[in-house]
Write a protein that holds these residues in place. Structure first.
Motif: not given
Length: 102
Positions: A46-60
């Motif tokens: 879920f944390d990963v999904a939130v960060l992806l939704e915010k546009g964060m890149i994979y490495n970050d």
């Protein structure tokens, strides 16, 4: 309704989750239902999904959550090609805060 491993899902679990009254009751139910590692895996996805939704890149995301690139890729695939479960939830939540540091 999708099938998991060739079997239609039992709706009893999902109906039960809808009956939970508050955050504390939900937390306690999942503590009883799942192992610690199962809970941590779901929390991480879920944390990963939130960060992806915010546009964060994979490495970050990898650095922030400790999730593997395979997990990040799988969550990204669900966000883009899944059944819109994440999008339904994100549409109801204000996803403005970063997930808790793990």
């Amino acid at each position: 309704m999708s099938k998991v491993m060739g079997k239609a899902p039992s709706m009893a679990l999902y109906e039960t989750i809808l009956q939970l009254k508050d955050l504390d009751e939900c937390f306690r139910f999942f503590q009883d239902l799942c192992t610690i590692s199962e809970l941590r895996a779901m929390e991480q996805r879920f944390d990963v999904a939130v960060l992806l939704e915010k546009g964060m890149i994979y490495n970050d995301i990898l650095d922030k959550t400790g999730a593997s690139s395979a997990t990040i890729s799988r969550v990204n695939r669900s966000l883009n090609y899944g059944v819109d479960g994440y999008k339904d939830v994100f549409g109801r939540l204000a996803i403005t805060e970063q997930p808790d540091e793990k």
